[in-house]
Design a protein around this motif. Structure first.
Motif, PDB file in Angstrom:
ATOM      1  N   ALA A 199       0.836  -1.201   0.000  1.00  0.00           N
ATOM      2  CA  ALA A 199       0.000   0.000   0.000  1.00  0.00           C
ATOM      3  C   ALA A 199       0.871   1.251   0.000  1.00  0.00           C
ATOM      4  N   ALA A 200       0.395   2.289  -0.654  1.00  0.00           N
ATOM      5  CA  ALA A 200       1.126   3.567  -0.668  1.00  0.00           C
ATOM      6  C   ALA A 200       1.317   4.083   0.748  1.00  0.00           C
ATOM      7  N   SER A 201       0.327   3.889   1.605  1.00  0.00           N
ATOM      8  CA  SER A 201       0.450   4.353   2.990  1.00  0.00           C
ATOM      9  C   SER A 201       1.609   3.668   3.700  1.00  0.00           C
ATOM     10  N   ALA A 202       1.836   2.386   3.418  1.00  0.00           N
ATOM     11  CA  ALA A 202       2.954   1.658   4.029  1.00  0.00           C
ATOM     12  C   ALA A 202       4.284   2.173   3.501  1.00  0.00           C
ATOM     13  N   ALA A 203       4.361   2.438   2.213  1.00  0.00           N
ATOM     14  CA  ALA A 203       5.600   2.971   1.625  1.00  0.00           C
ATOM     15  C   ALA A 203       5.934   4.334   2.222  1.00  0.00           C
ATOM     16  N   LEU A 204       4.927   5.175   2.359  1.00  0.00           N
ATOM     17  CA  LEU A 204       5.160   6.495   2.938  1.00  0.00           C
ATOM     18  C   LEU A 204       5.514   6.390   4.419  1.00  0.00           C
ATOM     19  N   ASP A 214       0.619  12.166  -0.644  1.00  0.00           N
ATOM     20  CA  ASP A 214      -0.170  11.535   0.410  1.00  0.00           C
ATOM     21  C   ASP A 214      -0.594  10.179  -0.136  1.00  0.00           C
ATOM     22  N   ALA A 215      -0.999   9.293   0.755  1.00  0.00           N
ATOM     23  CA  ALA A 215      -1.293   7.922   0.361  1.00  0.00           C
ATOM     24  C   ALA A 215      -2.413   7.841  -0.675  1.00  0.00           C
ATOM     25  N   LEU A 216      -3.454   8.633  -0.497  1.00  0.00           N
ATOM     26  CA  LEU A 216      -4.580   8.580  -1.423  1.00  0.00           C
ATOM     27  C   LEU A 216      -4.157   8.926  -2.844  1.00  0.00           C
ATOM     28  N   HIS A 217      -3.455  10.054  -3.000  1.00  0.00           N
ATOM     29  CA  HIS A 217      -3.064  10.480  -4.342  1.00  0.00           C
ATOM     30  C   HIS A 217      -2.022   9.550  -4.961  1.00  0.00           C
TER      31      HIS A 217
END
Length: 127
Positions: A21-26, A91-94
């Motif tokens: 997930a992008a949130s995990a990468a960030l 941000d994770a969403l974008h």
């Protein structure tokens, strides 16, 4: 505002695993500064005949398509490695939305995606 050609830029986030997930990468990006803009780069490989069409589609939303990137090591001689890049707040969403968009673009054109990364100037660089 930063420039994609700023020599002070360095990779601060890497998301080359499409299952992450992008949130995990960030979240694991220790050097990412969320309050500062970054250069978001999506690594793709596209057939030669579709590069210009992809460039036109992406340019409408402020993306630039340049040669190179991780797709060069993909080993498919039929595809051209390119990087789609744009300066933006991360941000994770974008990041997730843009990853989906790039995957769709690659699929429609018979290409592949190789993940994304983001660059920011090092600490102490002017905003």
């Amino acid at each position: 505002m930063i420039s994609a050609d700023d020599p002070e830029l360095r990779v601060v986030v890497i998301a080359y695993d499409e299952t992450e997930a992008a949130s995990a990468a960030l979240a694991r990006a220790d050097e990412w500064q969320p309050d500062r803009p970054a250069v978001l780069r999506h690594h793709l490989a596209l057939p030669d005949h579709s590069v210009e069409a992809a460039r036109g589609l992406l340019a409408a939303d402020g993306w630039e398509l340049r040669p190179g990137g991780r797709g060069a090591s993909g080993g498919d001689a039929e595809l051209t490695a390119v990087i789609a890049l744009r300066v933006q707040q991360l941000d994770a969403l974008h990041c997730s939305q843009e990853s989906s968009r790039m995957a769709g673009l690659a699929q429609r054109h018979g290409g592949q995606v190789y993940g994304w990364d983001a660059l920011q100037p090092g600490p102490g660089a002017p905003s």
